[in-house]
Design an enzyme around this catalytic site. Structure first.
Site, short mmCIF file in Angstrom:
data_model
loop_
_atom_site.label_atom_id
_atom_site.label_comp_id
_atom_site.label_asym_id
_atom_site.label_seq_id
_atom_site.Cartn_x
_atom_site.Cartn_y
_atom_site.Cartn_z
N TYR A 61 23.43 -12.19 -31.02
CA TYR A 61 23.81 -12.83 -32.28
C TYR A 61 24.44 -11.78 -33.21
CZ TYR A 61 20.71 -16.67 -30.76
OH TYR A 61 20.10 -17.69 -30.07
N SER A 209 18.34 -25.84 -31.40
CA SER A 209 19.26 -26.84 -31.97
C SER A 209 18.60 -28.22 -32.08
CB SER A 209 20.55 -26.93 -31.14
OG SER A 209 21.17 -25.66 -31.02
N PRO A 210 17.38 -28.29 -32.63
CA PRO A 210 16.72 -29.61 -32.74
C PRO A 210 17.42 -30.54 -33.74
CG PRO A 210 15.48 -27.96 -33.96
CD PRO A 210 16.56 -27.21 -33.22
N GLY A 212 20.64 -30.81 -33.63
CA GLY A 212 21.97 -31.02 -33.03
C GLY A 212 23.02 -30.14 -33.69
N PHE A 215 24.58 -31.50 -36.88
CA PHE A 215 25.27 -32.80 -36.84
C PHE A 215 24.30 -33.95 -37.13
CE2 PHE A 215 27.50 -36.41 -34.97
CZ PHE A 215 28.81 -36.18 -35.33
N1 NAP Z 1 18.58 -20.15 -26.44
C1 NAP Z 1 19.78 -20.52 -26.77
O1 NAP Z 1 20.70 -20.55 -25.93
C2 NAP Z 1 20.08 -20.95 -28.17
C3 NAP Z 1 21.26 -21.65 -28.47
C4 NAP Z 1 21.49 -22.04 -29.80
C5 NAP Z 1 20.55 -21.74 -30.79
N2 NAP Z 1 19.42 -21.03 -30.47
C6 NAP Z 1 18.40 -20.71 -31.47
O2 NAP Z 1 17.95 -21.92 -32.05
C7 NAP Z 1 18.07 -21.87 -33.46
C8 NAP Z 1 18.36 -23.26 -34.01
O3 NAP Z 1 19.48 -23.84 -33.42
P1 NAP Z 1 20.86 -24.05 -34.19
O4 NAP Z 1 20.87 -23.21 -35.39
O5 NAP Z 1 21.91 -23.91 -33.16
O6 NAP Z 1 20.88 -25.60 -34.56
P2 NAP Z 1 20.01 -26.57 -35.46
O7 NAP Z 1 18.74 -25.94 -35.84
O8 NAP Z 1 19.99 -27.85 -34.75
O9 NAP Z 1 20.96 -26.76 -36.75
C9 NAP Z 1 21.32 -25.70 -37.56
C10 NAP Z 1 22.38 -26.20 -38.52
O10 NAP Z 1 21.84 -27.23 -39.32
C11 NAP Z 1 21.95 -26.91 -40.70
N3 NAP Z 1 20.70 -27.37 -41.33
C12 NAP Z 1 19.45 -26.90 -41.14
N4 NAP Z 1 18.56 -27.58 -41.86
C13 NAP Z 1 19.26 -28.54 -42.51
C14 NAP Z 1 18.91 -29.56 -43.41
N5 NAP Z 1 17.65 -29.76 -43.75
N6 NAP Z 1 19.90 -30.35 -43.91
C15 NAP Z 1 21.19 -30.17 -43.55
N7 NAP Z 1 21.60 -29.21 -42.69
C16 NAP Z 1 20.63 -28.40 -42.18
C17 NAP Z 1 22.13 -25.42 -40.76
O11 NAP Z 1 22.91 -25.04 -41.87
P3 NAP Z 1 22.41 -23.91 -42.90
O12 NAP Z 1 22.07 -22.70 -42.10
O13 NAP Z 1 23.60 -23.70 -43.77
O14 NAP Z 1 21.24 -24.49 -43.61
C18 NAP Z 1 22.89 -25.14 -39.46
O15 NAP Z 1 24.26 -25.36 -39.66
C19 NAP Z 1 19.18 -20.85 -33.71
O16 NAP Z 1 19.11 -20.30 -35.00
C20 NAP Z 1 18.90 -19.84 -32.62
O17 NAP Z 1 17.88 -18.94 -33.04
C21 NAP Z 1 19.19 -20.65 -29.17
#
Ligand code: NAP
Length: 338
Positions: A61, A209-210, A212, A215
């Site tokens: 990252y 990415s819980p 999405g 999205f």
């Molecule tokens: N193992 C893997 O291959 C892998 C792949 C992807 C991700 N990950 C890990 O999983 C974590 C989470 O996944 P992710 O960040 O991809 O996706 P996510 O948690 O599904 O979504 C994150 C997105 O949602 C927004 N968000 C969060 N809370 C919100 C809310 N209450 N209202 C509106 N928007 C909101 C965030 O924006 P803001 O930040 O601007 O709030 C960000 O753009 C990552 O940080 C990473 O550590 C691991």
């Protein structure tokens, strides 16, 4: 609903208790456009106050930037936090669309030393293989990860995007505490084999990415129009063009459920992950990513929401209707190897 502290769950069979929701820290340095460092630091502190103890990063990252960014927070709260980082995936700076995946022992040894240094800690609490390099037997990879445990560099082991067979083979070499894979209302492919295997082995599921990738919160509808040019989601098939329009329409049932609970769409998406895990059995610690304190409050509050059977039934068909795969190249995912 309450804004109080969240509950806890065990990390692995007999492992330490962590807050039942973790924090994904990736976006603080990488992938999702510009981040405000002060807001990110405030988010980390607020999360801890609310009982979030599992903090998720990876060496890839921001090519080490995310680990370096988190180091002062971890130093200030070393005994309160569980630090999870990962090796195996490198992105060449001259071509951000490419992925280099390595699981060989000399590479892993170099990676762990580099992560320990950047994080400025003596031991990593949870060390994940981020992606599977099929040229290296999983037993060999987990064998060297187990050596790192014996040497005191790492406490627990995790795997990301592995198949059920890979998880079983790895667990035979050394107990695996956590499997991190995408799991949400939009992405349910792990429910067929990986989730039952994790349950059987006592492995904790850490859904990434819980939301999405945001999205499911309804905060953007088309990545090309709504997100900055450097945002990784503009290269993901689900979030642009016809797919984005079709997928935005799938949020309607989530909106209906959210209204009934006086909750946000994101809270319903997170509550669903917890309840879906309860249906299948494994311990679960989702790691929604955010860089804003108000959102970490909103997201942790979701752990107090209980959806009715009728609501779960309404949400159930969504995943099967999603347009576009999770990644442009699914070869690097567990589903691509099942
Ligand atoms: N193992 C893997 O291959 C892998 C792949 C992807 C991700 N990950 C890990 O999983 C974590 C989470 O996944 P992710 O960040 O991809 O996706 P996510 O948690 O599904 O979504 C994150 C997105 O949602 C927004 N968000 C969060 N809370 C919100 C809310 N209450 N209202 C509106 N928007 C909101 C965030 O924006 P803001 O930040 O601007 O709030 C960000 O753009 C990552 O940080 C990473 O550590 C691991």
């Amino acid at each position: 609903m309450t804004n109080g502290r969240i509950g806890t769950a065990a990390l692995g069979d007999g492992g330490p208790q962590v807050g039942v929701q973790g924090l994904g820290c990736m976006g603080m340095s990488f992938a999702y456009g510009p981040a405000d460092a002060d807001a990110s630091r405030a988010t980390l502190e607020r999360a801890l106050e609310l009982g979030v103890t599992l903090y998720d990063t990876a060496d890839t990252y921001g090519a080490g930037d995310n680990e370096r960014f988190l180091a002062p927070f971890f130093k200030a709260h070393r005994d309160e936090v569980v630090i999870a980082t990962k090796f195996a995936l490198a992105i060449p700076p001259d071509d951000p669309t490419r992925r280099i995946i390595r699981n060989d022992p000399p590479y892993i040894r170099r990676c762990v030393e580099a992560s320990l240094k950047r994080l400025d800690v003596d031991v990593i609490d949870l060390y994940y293989m981020h992606r599977r390099d099929v040229n290296v037997p999983i037993e060999e990879t987990v064998g060297v990860m187990a050596e790192l445990v014996r040497e005191g560099k790492v406490k627990q082991l995790g795997l990301s995007e592995v198949t059920a067979d890979e998880l079983r083979a790895a667990h035979g070499v050394h107990p695996i505490a956590a499997v991190q894979s995408e799991w949400s209302l939009f992405s349910r492919d792990i429910e067929a084999k990986v989730v039952p295997a994790a349950h059987e082995l006592g492995v904790t599921l850490v859904p990434y990415s819980p939301l999405g990738r945001g999205f499911l919160t309804g905060s953007f509808a088309d990545a090309d129009q709504d997100l900055t040019s450097d945002d990784f989601r503009r290269r993901m098939p689900r979030f642009t063009g016809d797919n984005a329009a079709a997928n935005a329409a799938l949020l309607d049932p989530i909106r209906t459920v959210a209204e009934a609970h006086d909750a946000t769409l994101g809270q319903i998406a997170l509550a669903w992950v917890h309840q879906q895990a309860a249906v299948h059995g494994p311990k679960v610690v989702p790691i929604p990513g955010t860089r804003r304190p108000s959102r970490v409050e909103e997201n942790t509050t979701a752990t107090h929401i209980t959806l009715t059977e009728q609501e779960l039934t309404l949400l159930d068909p969504i995943a099967a209707r999603v347009a576009g795969p999770r990644y442009a190249d699914m070869a690097f995912t567990s589903a691509g190897r099942e």
